[in-house]
Design an enzyme around this catalytic site. Structure first.
Site, PDB file in Angstrom:
ATOM      1  N   ASP A  92      41.776  30.416  34.608  1.00 24.55           N
ATOM      2  CA  ASP A  92      40.554  30.197  35.388  1.00 24.55           C
ATOM      3  C   ASP A  92      39.584  31.343  35.143  1.00 24.55           C
ATOM      4  OD1 ASP A  92      39.185  28.744  37.744  1.00 24.55           O
ATOM      5  OD2 ASP A  92      39.164  30.842  38.373  1.00 24.55           O
ATOM      6  N   TYR A  97      32.230  35.939  36.172  1.00 23.64           N
ATOM      7  CA  TYR A  97      33.233  36.992  35.957  1.00 23.64           C
ATOM      8  C   TYR A  97      32.906  37.835  34.709  1.00 23.64           C
ATOM      9  CZ  TYR A  97      35.952  33.865  38.998  1.00 23.64           C
ATOM     10  OH  TYR A  97      36.369  33.033  40.010  1.00 23.64           O
ATOM     11  N   LYS A 126      33.155  28.109  35.121  1.00 22.58           N
ATOM     12  CA  LYS A 126      32.244  27.660  36.189  1.00 22.58           C
ATOM     13  C   LYS A 126      30.807  28.052  35.868  1.00 22.58           C
ATOM     14  CE  LYS A 126      35.924  29.150  39.320  1.00 22.58           C
ATOM     15  NZ  LYS A 126      36.462  30.363  38.724  1.00 22.58           N
ATOM     16  N   HIS A 157      30.156  26.628  40.715  1.00 26.90           N
ATOM     17  CA  HIS A 157      30.805  27.721  41.448  1.00 26.90           C
ATOM     18  C   HIS A 157      30.511  27.666  42.950  1.00 26.90           C
ATOM     19  CE1 HIS A 157      32.461  31.946  40.377  1.00 26.90           C
ATOM     20  NE2 HIS A 157      32.876  31.608  41.567  1.00 26.90           N
TER      21      HIS A 157
HETATM   22  P1  NAD Z   1      44.613  36.986  44.558  1.00 29.58           P
HETATM   23  O1  NAD Z   1      44.775  36.516  45.951  1.00 29.58           O
HETATM   24  O2  NAD Z   1      45.180  36.213  43.457  1.00 29.58           O
HETATM   25  O3  NAD Z   1      45.161  38.473  44.566  1.00 29.58           O
HETATM   26  C1  NAD Z   1      45.085  39.238  43.437  1.00 29.58           C
HETATM   27  C2  NAD Z   1      45.621  40.625  43.802  1.00 29.58           C
HETATM   28  O4  NAD Z   1      46.995  40.542  44.081  1.00 29.58           O
HETATM   29  C3  NAD Z   1      45.452  41.589  42.655  1.00 29.58           C
HETATM   30  O5  NAD Z   1      45.113  42.857  43.184  1.00 29.58           O
HETATM   31  C4  NAD Z   1      46.829  41.659  42.022  1.00 29.58           C
HETATM   32  O6  NAD Z   1      47.093  42.885  41.446  1.00 29.58           O
HETATM   33  C5  NAD Z   1      47.732  41.388  43.205  1.00 29.58           C
HETATM   34  N1  NAD Z   1      48.936  40.654  42.813  1.00 29.58           N
HETATM   35  C6  NAD Z   1      49.035  39.597  41.974  1.00 29.58           C
HETATM   36  N2  NAD Z   1      50.301  39.175  41.891  1.00 29.58           N
HETATM   37  C7  NAD Z   1      51.032  39.984  42.690  1.00 29.58           C
HETATM   38  C8  NAD Z   1      52.400  40.039  43.030  1.00 29.58           C
HETATM   39  N3  NAD Z   1      53.286  39.174  42.518  1.00 29.58           N
HETATM   40  N4  NAD Z   1      52.804  40.993  43.905  1.00 29.58           N
HETATM   41  C9  NAD Z   1      51.925  41.873  44.424  1.00 29.58           C
HETATM   42  N5  NAD Z   1      50.603  41.863  44.156  1.00 29.58           N
HETATM   43  C10 NAD Z   1      50.164  40.921  43.294  1.00 29.58           C
HETATM   44  O7  NAD Z   1      43.037  37.240  44.315  1.00 29.58           O
HETATM   45  P2  NAD Z   1      42.092  36.967  43.077  1.00 29.58           P
HETATM   46  O8  NAD Z   1      42.692  37.308  41.775  1.00 29.58           O
HETATM   47  O9  NAD Z   1      40.796  37.583  43.395  1.00 29.58           O
HETATM   48  O10 NAD Z   1      41.934  35.379  43.170  1.00 29.58           O
HETATM   49  C11 NAD Z   1      42.611  34.516  42.287  1.00 29.58           C
HETATM   50  C12 NAD Z   1      41.658  33.866  41.328  1.00 29.58           C
HETATM   51  O11 NAD Z   1      40.864  32.909  42.032  1.00 29.58           O
HETATM   52  C13 NAD Z   1      40.625  34.821  40.705  1.00 29.58           C
HETATM   53  O12 NAD Z   1      41.179  35.600  39.674  1.00 29.58           O
HETATM   54  C14 NAD Z   1      39.598  33.840  40.258  1.00 29.58           C
HETATM   55  O13 NAD Z   1      39.988  33.249  39.029  1.00 29.58           O
HETATM   56  C15 NAD Z   1      39.604  32.813  41.392  1.00 29.58           C
HETATM   57  N6  NAD Z   1      38.565  33.030  42.416  1.00 29.58           N
HETATM   58  C16 NAD Z   1      37.626  32.079  42.592  1.00 29.58           C
HETATM   59  C17 NAD Z   1      36.634  32.230  43.543  1.00 29.58           C
HETATM   60  C18 NAD Z   1      35.595  31.163  43.708  1.00 29.58           C
HETATM   61  O14 NAD Z   1      34.607  31.387  44.410  1.00 29.58           O
HETATM   62  N7  NAD Z   1      35.761  30.023  43.109  1.00 29.58           N
HETATM   63  C19 NAD Z   1      36.601  33.371  44.364  1.00 29.58           C
HETATM   64  C20 NAD Z   1      37.600  34.325  44.165  1.00 29.58           C
HETATM   65  C21 NAD Z   1      38.571  34.156  43.206  1.00 29.58           C
END
Ligand code: NAD
Length: 318
Positions: A92, A97, A126, A157
């Protein structure tokens, strides 16, 4: 044919099922196919491939992928490559980004190295609202930056001025085969109901914030009843919030029951609710851990306990 023979030899050597079929059926997501459709030449990765779900246009998509928000440069390329090595087949990204080039580079490298073929991987990006005025240029820009022949899924988005104009431009690219599926992000019940009558191709997916502290059950139900797949962003609470969520007492106890991590319990909870997840990480251990959720099952009682953690607590403004 060659792939099938290799897979059978591998199964005989390791005692693994060639289909990698999870042992249980998940009732609430009966449309998720519990079989792996994308056999590929990297035998090791077959161990951890996620099951796929059939979208409302008939295309199959993995139920779990890697999120790339805040990943850049070599860290982004390496994280995606590591994810692909570990069985991820969905990525994704987004214009916003600023890493579509890196995503494309990682995918092309994995193809060149023989890990996957183009058709094995599902790449979503997006358009951002500031691109809705001039959507064709924006789509061309995404195709050029990714440089992987076509885009598997393109989302809007956010709702915004001219979002219907942008979506209609994306529909033209579906007709030409340059985009395969369309979706929306940050559209809730009213936004979706207002938007659907304006367009011709039904979105296959809506991506919204979903985690145990912000469950949006009524929105999830509404979207799923429209035969649209729900995908959760911030599955682990999002950056800056995961410490509290990953140390939640209830989740820790459930994790102990299954000898799994809290992150795995949350991702499994989503899966059993039929919600697609795209956890972000550049840590190879976390990347591996996050896809290792298809070998255990949460009980009804555990699902209920997690449901009760909801606080309607949004971790971002949209
Ligand atoms: P997330 O909730 O996936 O959390 C990511 C955080 O958790 C990072 O700091 C990572 O180091 C940590 N992490 C990951 N796996 C872990 C594990 N197994 N144990 C401990 N910590 C762990 O948040 P995110 O990455 O910001 O969100 C996921 C994805 O969603 C984004 O990368 C993006 O692609 C998407 N996104 C979309 C929107 C939107 O508006 N459509 C908004 C935010 C994010």
């Amino acid at each position: 044919m060659e792939k099938v023979i290799l897979a059978i030899i591998f199964a005989l050597l390791t005692g693994c099922s060639v289909n990698n079929t999870p042992s249980e059926e998940v009732q609430s997501i009966n449309e998720i196919k519990n079989e792996v459709v994308n056999m590929n030449s990297d035998l090791e990765s077959n161990l951890n491939l996620a099951p796929t779900i059939k979208l409302n246009n008939g295309i199959e998509m993995p139920v779990l992928g890697i999120g790339t928000y805040s990943l850049h440069d070599d860290i982004c390329v390496d994280s995606i490559y590591t994810a692909i090595q570990n069985g991820y087949r969905k990525i994704d990204t987004a214009y916003m980004y600023g890493n579509e080039e890196e995503v494309g580079k990682a995918v092309r490298k994995a193809i060149a190295d023989g890990l996957i073929k183009r058709e094995d991987i599902f790449v979503a990006t997006k358009l951002y609202p500031n691109q809705y005025d001039n959507p064709k240029d924006a789509i061309e820009e995404a195709l050029k930056k990714l440089d992987i022949e076509y885009i598997d899924l393109m989302l809007l988005h956010h709702p915004g001025d001219n979002d219907d104009k942008a979506y209609k431009a994306m529909e033209e690219y579906v007709a030409s085969g340059k985009i395969k599926s369309l979706g929306l992000s940050n559209y809730y019940i009213k936004e979706i109901d207002d938007f659907l009558p304006k367009i011709s191709i039904k979105p296959v997916l809506v991506q919204n914030e979903i985690h145990p502290y912000y469950q949006e059950s009524d929105v999830v139900k509404h979207i799923q009843e429209l035969d649209i797949v729900v995908e959760g962003w911030y599955p682990l609470g999002g950056r800056g919030h995961q410490t509290e969520l990953l140390n939640d007492e209830t989740l820790l106890k459930i994790a102990q029951n299954h000898n799994k991590s809290v992150a795995q319990v949350i991702l499994r909870w989503d899966y059993q609710n039929g919600v697609i997840v795209i956890p972000g990480s550049s840590n190879p251990e976390h990347i591996k851990e996050n896809i290792s959720i298809f070998d255990f099952e949460l009980t009804e009682d555990e699902m209920k306990q997690i449901e009760e953690l909801n606080r309607d607590e949004k971790h971002d403004w949209y």
